[in-house]
Design a protein around this motif. Structure first.
Motif, PDB file in Angstrom:
ATOM      1  N   SER A  24       0.828  -1.214   0.000  1.00  0.00           N
ATOM      2  CA  SER A  24       0.000   0.000   0.000  1.00  0.00           C
ATOM      3  C   SER A  24       0.858   1.260   0.000  1.00  0.00           C
ATOM      4  O   SER A  24       0.379   2.336  -0.310  1.00  0.00           O
ATOM      5  CB  SER A  24      -0.919   0.009   1.213  1.00  0.00           C
ATOM      6  OG  SER A  24      -0.145   0.064   2.396  1.00  0.00           O
ATOM      7  N   GLU A  25       2.143   1.124   0.362  1.00  0.00           N
ATOM      8  CA  GLU A  25       3.049   2.277   0.336  1.00  0.00           C
ATOM      9  C   GLU A  25       3.925   2.244  -0.918  1.00  0.00           C
ATOM     10  O   GLU A  25       4.948   2.914  -0.988  1.00  0.00           O
ATOM     11  CB  GLU A  25       3.907   2.288   1.611  1.00  0.00           C
ATOM     12  CG  GLU A  25       3.023   2.350   2.856  1.00  0.00           C
ATOM     13  CD  GLU A  25       3.788   2.535   4.151  1.00  0.00           C
ATOM     14  OE1 GLU A  25       4.982   2.875   4.118  1.00  0.00           O
ATOM     15  OE2 GLU A  25       3.179   2.322   5.212  1.00  0.00           O
ATOM     16  N   ALA A  26       3.499   1.402  -1.875  1.00  0.00           N
ATOM     17  CA  ALA A  26       4.205   1.259  -3.159  1.00  0.00           C
ATOM     18  C   ALA A  26       5.580   0.628  -3.013  1.00  0.00           C
ATOM     19  O   ALA A  26       6.469   0.875  -3.826  1.00  0.00           O
ATOM     20  CB  ALA A  26       4.275   2.590  -3.915  1.00  0.00           C
ATOM     21  N   ILE A  27       5.755  -0.170  -1.961  1.00  0.00           N
ATOM     22  CA  ILE A  27       6.986  -0.941  -1.827  1.00  0.00           C
ATOM     23  C   ILE A  27       6.785  -2.238  -2.605  1.00  0.00           C
ATOM     24  O   ILE A  27       5.899  -3.016  -2.270  1.00  0.00           O
ATOM     25  CB  ILE A  27       7.267  -1.314  -0.350  1.00  0.00           C
ATOM     26  CG1 ILE A  27       7.026  -0.150   0.596  1.00  0.00           C
ATOM     27  CG2 ILE A  27       8.661  -1.924  -0.211  1.00  0.00           C
ATOM     28  CD1 ILE A  27       7.993   0.947   0.520  1.00  0.00           C
ATOM     29  N   PRO A  28       7.601  -2.479  -3.647  1.00  0.00           N
ATOM     30  CA  PRO A  28       7.411  -3.689  -4.459  1.00  0.00           C
ATOM     31  C   PRO A  28       7.582  -4.969  -3.641  1.00  0.00           C
ATOM     32  O   PRO A  28       8.235  -4.969  -2.601  1.00  0.00           O
ATOM     33  CB  PRO A  28       8.507  -3.579  -5.510  1.00  0.00           C
ATOM     34  CG  PRO A  28       8.871  -2.149  -5.541  1.00  0.00           C
ATOM     35  CD  PRO A  28       8.688  -1.644  -4.143  1.00  0.00           C
ATOM     36  N   TYR A 132      16.026  -4.520  -2.646  1.00  0.00           N
ATOM     37  CA  TYR A 132      15.314  -3.781  -3.696  1.00  0.00           C
ATOM     38  C   TYR A 132      16.267  -2.708  -4.197  1.00  0.00           C
ATOM     39  O   TYR A 132      16.441  -1.664  -3.572  1.00  0.00           O
ATOM     40  CB  TYR A 132      14.010  -3.185  -3.160  1.00  0.00           C
ATOM     41  CG  TYR A 132      13.289  -2.352  -4.195  1.00  0.00           C
ATOM     42  CD1 TYR A 132      12.901  -2.924  -5.416  1.00  0.00           C
ATOM     43  CD2 TYR A 132      13.017  -1.016  -3.976  1.00  0.00           C
ATOM     44  CE1 TYR A 132      12.267  -2.168  -6.380  1.00  0.00           C
ATOM     45  CE2 TYR A 132      12.371  -0.249  -4.945  1.00  0.00           C
ATOM     46  CZ  TYR A 132      11.999  -0.833  -6.142  1.00  0.00           C
ATOM     47  OH  TYR A 132      11.371  -0.077  -7.106  1.00  0.00           O
ATOM     48  N   THR A 270       3.791  -1.359  -7.861  1.00  0.00           N
ATOM     49  CA  THR A 270       2.592  -1.913  -7.230  1.00  0.00           C
ATOM     50  C   THR A 270       1.310  -1.497  -7.946  1.00  0.00           C
ATOM     51  O   THR A 270       0.275  -2.116  -7.762  1.00  0.00           O
ATOM     52  CB  THR A 270       2.521  -1.456  -5.768  1.00  0.00           C
ATOM     53  OG1 THR A 270       2.618  -0.030  -5.748  1.00  0.00           O
ATOM     54  CG2 THR A 270       3.647  -2.061  -4.957  1.00  0.00           C
ATOM     55  N   THR A 271       1.384  -0.414  -8.732  1.00  0.00           N
ATOM     56  CA  THR A 271       0.202   0.029  -9.472  1.00  0.00           C
ATOM     57  C   THR A 271       0.610   0.346 -10.904  1.00  0.00           C
ATOM     58  O   THR A 271       1.772   0.655 -11.170  1.00  0.00           O
ATOM     59  CB  THR A 271      -0.411   1.311  -8.858  1.00  0.00           C
ATOM     60  OG1 THR A 271       0.579   2.340  -8.866  1.00  0.00           O
ATOM     61  CG2 THR A 271      -0.894   1.070  -7.441  1.00  0.00           C
TER      62      THR A 271
ATOM     63  N   ILE B 143      -0.900   5.459  -3.401  1.00  0.00           N
ATOM     64  CA  ILE B 143       0.557   5.521  -3.357  1.00  0.00           C
ATOM     65  C   ILE B 143       1.022   4.557  -4.441  1.00  0.00           C
ATOM     66  O   ILE B 143       0.611   3.388  -4.444  1.00  0.00           O
ATOM     67  CB  ILE B 143       1.110   5.075  -1.991  1.00  0.00           C
ATOM     68  CG1 ILE B 143       0.382   5.766  -0.826  1.00  0.00           C
ATOM     69  CG2 ILE B 143       2.614   5.287  -1.911  1.00  0.00           C
ATOM     70  CD1 ILE B 143       0.691   7.228  -0.655  1.00  0.00           C
ATOM     71  N   GLY B 144       1.832   5.040  -5.363  1.00  0.00           N
ATOM     72  CA  GLY B 144       2.260   4.179  -6.473  1.00  0.00           C
ATOM     73  C   GLY B 144       3.502   4.736  -7.120  1.00  0.00           C
ATOM     74  O   GLY B 144       4.092   5.695  -6.610  1.00  0.00           O
ATOM     75  N   VAL B 146       6.706   4.820  -7.253  1.00  0.00           N
ATOM     76  CA  VAL B 146       7.860   4.378  -6.454  1.00  0.00           C
ATOM     77  C   VAL B 146       7.452   4.431  -4.978  1.00  0.00           C
ATOM     78  O   VAL B 146       6.473   5.087  -4.642  1.00  0.00           O
ATOM     79  CB  VAL B 146       9.119   5.254  -6.673  1.00  0.00           C
ATOM     80  CG1 VAL B 146       9.663   5.087  -8.078  1.00  0.00           C
ATOM     81  CG2 VAL B 146       8.851   6.700  -6.343  1.00  0.00           C
ATOM     82  N   PRO B 147       8.208   3.757  -4.087  1.00  0.00           N
ATOM     83  CA  PRO B 147       7.831   3.744  -2.672  1.00  0.00           C
ATOM     84  C   PRO B 147       7.521   5.141  -2.128  1.00  0.00           C
ATOM     85  O   PRO B 147       8.325   6.061  -2.257  1.00  0.00           O
ATOM     86  CB  PRO B 147       9.075   3.161  -1.994  1.00  0.00           C
ATOM     87  CG  PRO B 147       9.642   2.233  -3.019  1.00  0.00           C
ATOM     88  CD  PRO B 147       9.391   2.926  -4.339  1.00  0.00           C
ATOM     89  N   GLY B 148       6.322   5.296  -1.575  1.00  0.00           N
ATOM     90  CA  GLY B 148       5.951   6.535  -0.901  1.00  0.00           C
ATOM     91  C   GLY B 148       5.462   7.657  -1.794  1.00  0.00           C
ATOM     92  O   GLY B 148       5.168   8.740  -1.300  1.00  0.00           O
ATOM     93  N   PHE B 205       9.642   9.354   2.318  1.00  0.00           N
ATOM     94  CA  PHE B 205       9.827   7.913   2.445  1.00  0.00           C
ATOM     95  C   PHE B 205      11.120   7.631   3.182  1.00  0.00           C
ATOM     96  O   PHE B 205      12.138   8.239   2.916  1.00  0.00           O
ATOM     97  CB  PHE B 205       9.872   7.236   1.065  1.00  0.00           C
ATOM     98  CG  PHE B 205      10.169   5.767   1.157  1.00  0.00           C
ATOM     99  CD1 PHE B 205       9.165   4.875   1.495  1.00  0.00           C
ATOM    100  CD2 PHE B 205      11.453   5.278   0.935  1.00  0.00           C
ATOM    101  CE1 PHE B 205       9.435   3.513   1.613  1.00  0.00           C
ATOM    102  CE2 PHE B 205      11.728   3.920   1.054  1.00  0.00           C
ATOM    103  CZ  PHE B 205      10.717   3.048   1.387  1.00  0.00           C
ATOM    104  N   SER B 213       6.217   5.221   4.462  1.00  0.00           N
ATOM    105  CA  SER B 213       5.647   6.287   3.633  1.00  0.00           C
ATOM    106  C   SER B 213       4.902   7.268   4.528  1.00  0.00           C
ATOM    107  O   SER B 213       3.989   6.883   5.248  1.00  0.00           O
ATOM    108  CB  SER B 213       4.686   5.686   2.601  1.00  0.00           C
ATOM    109  OG  SER B 213       4.032   6.726   1.905  1.00  0.00           O
TER     110      SER B 213
END
Lengths: 331, 241
Positions: A24-28, A132, A270-271, B143-144, B146-148, B205, B213
């Motif tokens: 949900s925090e876009a961490i792959p 990562y 992630t999206t 959130i998409g 890249v991380p955060g 992040f 995040s």
């Protein structure tokens, strides 16, 4: 137990089974591209499946045992040797201190997983030890392994690992006669990848769908842990509407603006907002992980239900394998 | 049966996506936020996490745990569909208020190299751009990328501006940008094509932080203009916040 990296190889990183809790925090997700092989390597030692392994891509690496080691490896793309003696896969290997282990390129496949009793000792970052690289976190200092790096195992060993160690240790390389037959869990053909139609499958014309399900596709040169660009027929859209970004995951096959397909892999975002023509069956992602740029393959359509059944059957087989390895100790 | 969501489909063998509508709006976003809150409070066996997006919520789960858990349904997809439909009926979905975060931004200059360019294109002064950008309340749709990295909705349409034709090789973390009708904050140093109008000293992040995040989908965000001096001070004291 400790090793020193003598030669780093093409791309060598620490990976476990991935980082699922921060999507949900876009961490792959990250983690082993061929998670089946990583799990088999761990199981062969009596480790938990999610112990950290080293993922060697295309081999061409070398390590030195600074202490006695209990290791195992699985996957394709490399063969381990010591003094020109080949070390067999998918079983525990006792290596005395002071040996140089070469990780040599093999004909088929791309990635092998080197496990050690207890797992490689790197810190947990967001619930996983996986590296990562794009954001530089996880694994060994958030980076690829380099010449001179020293890696230790985690000190807590399972009873099975301790028993293997006791049974195999000595002043020479030693391993049991048995091995895990990972091949038996895989389908007959390694270049047929099963897919389930994706959410936007119906956005493409009939010829594109025919091509998708019958033509050969190749893995493009610009392929990495994030995804593979697929060469071959282009997918032509009949619906041009804009797609709002939504969740995607490893195994999603997207169609980009020029009609080319991208197969998303472990480090994917992630999206995404490209139409999803297909989703690779979870059980066949390990086969995708072993494809190299230039390799050709076909997609085979199965139903959502078949994919789910296959996934659950695979997990049952793997659970049985854990028990089988434990039985090797009792005998 | 409820009309809270309009469809459910399997993303793969370990995830389903719940679709709430077809276009970006705050009513839909509120539904997604409340449903996300509800399912986090009442997870089903094997549930791992959720990913909210503009019009959907994807729920990730462990197939073996779910399959063995004895929920009604023959397949995991049936089990989850049944569970989510019931959850939508049985729970009170109106009580959760969004978290609000104030993000200090130093606009223009080296921090916001495209501010003047945006002002010229929009036939406004830089001060007006800053005023418009910092007087709205934004909503984190997802959130998409890249991380955060937070996709924020709610920008004044006066500020709509296409992406740069030539993306920058590196956009510094903290950079606040505009792309089309969206505004967002770069969470890491990455290549990027958004028009950069300012930068926040906040660490958006941090892999080492309890909540890596700073922003989460469903949060509200307001931007507060700060001077270069304040920016430097806040940046130096980041770890104390």
């Amino acid at each position: 137990m400790k090793i020193k990296v003598l030669k780093t190889g093409v791309l060598s990183t620490i990976q476990d089974l991935g980082r699922m809790s921060y999507l949900s925090e876009a961490i792959p997700q990250s983690g082993a591209m061929d998670s089946l092989s990583a799990r088999v390597a761990n199981k062969a030692l009596g480790n938990q499946d999610d112990c950290a392994t080293i993922e060697f891509t295309y081999g061409d690496a070398a390590i030195e045992s600074k202490t006695d080691l209990l290791i195992a490896y699985a996957g394709s793309g490399s063969i381990l040797t010591v003094n020109e003696e080949t070390l067999p896969m998918e079983r525990p290997l006792f290596i005395p201190a002071g040996n140089i282990i070469l990780i040599n390129h093999a004909v088929y496949g791309a990635r092998i997983y080197l496990a050690i009793a207890g797992g490689w000792d790197v810190p947990l970052v967001m619930g996983s030890k996986s590296t990562y690289l794009p954001a530089g976190f996880g694994g060994y200092l958030g980076r690829v392994l380099k010449k001179g790096d020293l890696l230790n195992n985690a000190k807590q060993l399972s009873d099975v690992s301790l028993a293997f160690l006791k049974f195999l240790c000595g002043d020479r390389i030693n391993y049991p006669k048995w091995s895990i037959a990972k091949r038996k869990m895989l389908p007959g053909h390694l270049y047929e990848i099963r897919i389930v139609p994706g959410r936007e499958f119906g956005w493409f014309d009939a010829q594109s769908i025919l091509d998708l399900l019958s033509a050969e596709f190749s893995v493009g040169a610009k392929s990495n842990r994030m995804g593979y660009q697929l060469g071959g027929a282009k997918m032509k859209r009949v619906r041009q509407q804009e797609l709002l970004s939504t969740a995607i995951c490893p195994g999603t096959v997207q169609v980009s603006g020029d009609g080319g397909m991208i197969l998303l892999m472990a480090d994917c975002q992630t999206t995404g907002g490209y139409p999803r023509i297909a989703q690779v069956a979870l059980v066949d992602l390990p086969l995708c992980a072993q494809l190299r740029p230039g390799d050709t393959f076909r997609f085979i359509e199965i139903s959502r239900q078949e994919a789910e059944d296959l996934a659950i059957r695979r997990e049952r087989d793997l659970a049985r394998l854990t028990r089988a390895v434990e039985l090797k100790v009792e005998i | 049966m409820t009309n809270l969501f309009i469809d459910i489909y399997a993303l793969n063998e370990g995830a389903v996506t719940v679709v709430f509508g077809e276009e970006i709006n705050l009513i839909l976003a509120g539904k997604i936020r409340r449903f996300n809150e509800t399912i986090s409070r009442y997870p089903f066996p094997g549930m791992i996490t959720t990913v909210a997006a503009y019009t959907s919520l994807t729920v990730f789960y462990d197939p073996v745990t779910l399959f063995g858990a004895g929920l009604p349904g023959l397949s995991n997809f049936d089990k989850i569909t049944h569970y989510l439909k019931n959850l939508a009926i049985e729970t009170n979905l109106d009580e959760v208020m969004p978290t609000k975060i104030v993000v200090p931004v130093c606009y223009g200059g080296t921090m916001g190299p495209d501010l003047d360019l945006v002002a010229t294109a929009k036939k406004l002064t830089s001060a007006e751009i800053i005023e418009f950008h910092s007087s709205a309340t934004y909503y984190v749709h997802m959130i998409g990328f890249v991380p955060g990295f937070a996709y924020l909705g709610g920008m004044n349409p006066e500020l709509n501006m296409p992406r740069k034709t030539q993306p920058r090789a590196i956009v510094k973390a903290g950079s606040v940008g505009i792309a089309g009708a969206q505004t967002g904050i770069y969470s890491l140093d990455t290549p990027g094509g958004w028009q950069i109008i300012g930068r926040t000293p906040l660490r958006m992040f941090d892999a080492e932080r309890q909540q890596p995040s700073l922003l989460q989908s469903g949060y509200e965000v307001v931007f507060k203009p700060v001077t270069m001096k304040e920016f430097e001070y806040l940046k130096a004291h980041n770890d104390e916040n």
